[in-house]
Design a protein around this motif. Sequence first.
Motif, short mmCIF file in Angstrom:
data_model
loop_
_atom_site.label_atom_id
_atom_site.label_comp_id
_atom_site.label_asym_id
_atom_site.label_seq_id
_atom_site.Cartn_x
_atom_site.Cartn_y
_atom_site.Cartn_z
N GLY A 66 -74.58 -55.28 -120.73
CA GLY A 66 -73.94 -56.49 -120.24
C GLY A 66 -72.53 -56.69 -120.76
N PHE A 67 -71.82 -55.59 -121.06
CA PHE A 67 -70.44 -55.69 -121.52
C PHE A 67 -69.56 -56.29 -120.43
CE2 PHE A 67 -70.51 -51.77 -124.56
CZ PHE A 67 -71.25 -52.49 -125.47
N ASP A 68 -68.58 -57.11 -120.84
CA ASP A 68 -67.56 -57.55 -119.89
C ASP A 68 -66.51 -56.44 -119.77
OD1 ASP A 68 -66.14 -57.73 -122.25
OD2 ASP A 68 -65.82 -59.88 -122.16
N ASP A 69 -65.54 -56.64 -118.91
CA ASP A 69 -64.55 -55.59 -118.66
C ASP A 69 -63.76 -55.24 -119.92
OD1 ASP A 69 -65.33 -55.44 -116.04
OD2 ASP A 69 -63.65 -56.63 -115.27
N ALA A 70 -63.38 -56.24 -120.70
CA ALA A 70 -62.58 -55.99 -121.90
C ALA A 70 -63.38 -55.17 -122.93
CB ALA A 70 -62.11 -57.30 -122.52
N THR A 71 -64.63 -55.48 -123.11
CA THR A 71 -65.47 -54.76 -124.07
C THR A 71 -65.70 -53.33 -123.59
OG1 THR A 71 -66.55 -56.83 -124.65
CG2 THR A 71 -67.65 -54.81 -125.33
N THR A 72 -65.89 -53.15 -122.30
CA THR A 72 -66.06 -51.80 -121.75
C THR A 72 -64.80 -50.97 -121.98
OG1 THR A 72 -67.56 -52.64 -120.07
CG2 THR A 72 -66.57 -50.49 -119.65
N LEU A 73 -63.65 -51.57 -121.69
CA LEU A 73 -62.38 -50.87 -121.90
C LEU A 73 -62.19 -50.53 -123.37
CD1 LEU A 73 -59.77 -49.76 -120.75
CD2 LEU A 73 -58.78 -52.05 -120.97
N LEU A 74 -62.52 -51.45 -124.25
CA LEU A 74 -62.41 -51.19 -125.69
C LEU A 74 -63.31 -50.03 -126.10
CD1 LEU A 74 -61.33 -51.95 -128.49
CD2 LEU A 74 -63.24 -53.56 -128.68
N ALA A 75 -64.52 -49.98 -125.60
CA ALA A 75 -65.44 -48.89 -125.93
C ALA A 75 -64.89 -47.55 -125.44
CB ALA A 75 -66.82 -49.15 -125.34
N VAL A 76 -64.36 -47.52 -124.23
CA VAL A 76 -63.79 -46.29 -123.69
C VAL A 76 -62.58 -45.86 -124.51
CG1 VAL A 76 -62.55 -45.32 -121.71
CG2 VAL A 76 -64.67 -46.60 -121.36
N LEU A 77 -61.72 -46.80 -124.87
CA LEU A 77 -60.53 -46.46 -125.66
C LEU A 77 -60.90 -45.98 -127.06
CD1 LEU A 77 -58.08 -49.30 -124.56
CD2 LEU A 77 -58.01 -46.87 -123.94
N CYS A 78 -61.94 -46.55 -127.65
CA CYS A 78 -62.40 -46.08 -128.97
C CYS A 78 -62.92 -44.64 -128.86
CB CYS A 78 -63.49 -47.00 -129.52
SG CYS A 78 -62.85 -48.58 -130.10
N ALA A 79 -63.65 -44.34 -127.80
CA ALA A 79 -64.11 -42.96 -127.58
C ALA A 79 -62.92 -42.03 -127.40
CB ALA A 79 -65.03 -42.89 -126.36
N ASN A 80 -61.90 -42.47 -126.68
CA ASN A 80 -60.70 -41.66 -126.47
C ASN A 80 -59.97 -41.41 -127.78
OD1 ASN A 80 -59.39 -41.45 -123.30
ND2 ASN A 80 -61.33 -42.46 -123.64
N VAL A 81 -59.80 -42.43 -128.60
CA VAL A 81 -59.11 -42.27 -129.88
C VAL A 81 -59.89 -41.31 -130.78
CG1 VAL A 81 -58.44 -43.45 -132.01
CG2 VAL A 81 -57.88 -44.46 -129.80
N ALA A 82 -61.19 -41.49 -130.87
CA ALA A 82 -62.02 -40.59 -131.69
C ALA A 82 -61.93 -39.16 -131.17
CB ALA A 82 -63.48 -41.07 -131.70
N GLY A 83 -61.95 -38.99 -129.85
CA GLY A 83 -61.84 -37.67 -129.26
C GLY A 83 -60.49 -37.02 -129.55
N LEU A 84 -59.42 -37.79 -129.42
CA LEU A 84 -58.10 -37.24 -129.71
C LEU A 84 -57.94 -36.87 -131.18
CD1 LEU A 84 -55.92 -39.54 -127.44
CD2 LEU A 84 -56.37 -37.09 -127.13
N LEU A 85 -58.53 -37.66 -132.06
CA LEU A 85 -58.49 -37.31 -133.48
C LEU A 85 -59.25 -36.00 -133.74
CD1 LEU A 85 -58.95 -40.82 -135.12
CD2 LEU A 85 -56.87 -39.41 -135.10
N ALA A 86 -60.39 -35.84 -133.08
CA ALA A 86 -61.14 -34.58 -133.22
C ALA A 86 -60.34 -33.42 -132.65
CB ALA A 86 -62.49 -34.70 -132.52
N LEU A 87 -59.65 -33.62 -131.55
CA LEU A 87 -58.82 -32.55 -130.97
C LEU A 87 -57.66 -32.19 -131.88
CD1 LEU A 87 -58.76 -33.68 -127.25
CD2 LEU A 87 -59.86 -31.64 -128.19
N ILE A 88 -57.02 -33.20 -132.46
CA ILE A 88 -55.94 -32.93 -133.41
C ILE A 88 -56.46 -32.12 -134.59
CG2 ILE A 88 -54.40 -34.00 -135.12
CD1 ILE A 88 -54.05 -36.31 -133.10
N TYR A 89 -57.61 -32.53 -135.12
CA TYR A 89 -58.19 -31.81 -136.24
C TYR A 89 -58.55 -30.38 -135.86
CZ TYR A 89 -60.97 -30.73 -140.34
OH TYR A 89 -61.45 -30.15 -141.48
N SER A 90 -59.07 -30.19 -134.66
CA SER A 90 -59.45 -28.84 -134.24
C SER A 90 -58.24 -27.93 -134.11
CB SER A 90 -60.21 -28.88 -132.90
OG SER A 90 -59.32 -29.06 -131.81
N LEU A 91 -57.10 -28.47 -133.75
CA LEU A 91 -55.90 -27.66 -133.57
C LEU A 91 -55.15 -27.47 -134.88
CD1 LEU A 91 -54.65 -29.21 -130.23
CD2 LEU A 91 -55.83 -27.02 -130.57
#
Length: 94
Positions: A66-91
């Motif tokens: 039952g997330f609202d739009d803002a919470t959904t966007l925040l969750a997606v952006l947190c996943a993106n930030v975590a993913g980019l940090l993992a990509l930076i670390y991998s490189l």
Amino acid sequence: MTAVDAGTLLFLTAAATALAGTAVTLTAYRGYHRHDSAMMRYLAVGIALVAVAPFPITYGVAPLVGFDDATTLLAVLCANVAGLLALIYSLDGT
């Protein structure tokens, strides 16, 4: 000619991104197993968080919880930030 509404087009594009991201993630994961490389593991995790995770967050978790739009966007952006940090670390590997 039948017009496709924006919501349907968005869903189809997100699904295609998740499918392609899954294929790339699985390839990186196989590379991790083949070479026993921690950096390849981080690459696989990073790709999964950037390209795959937004789809189940947006179309699975958010409606279920039952997330609202803002919470959904925040969750997606947190996943993106975590993913980019993992990509930076991998490189970089430091």
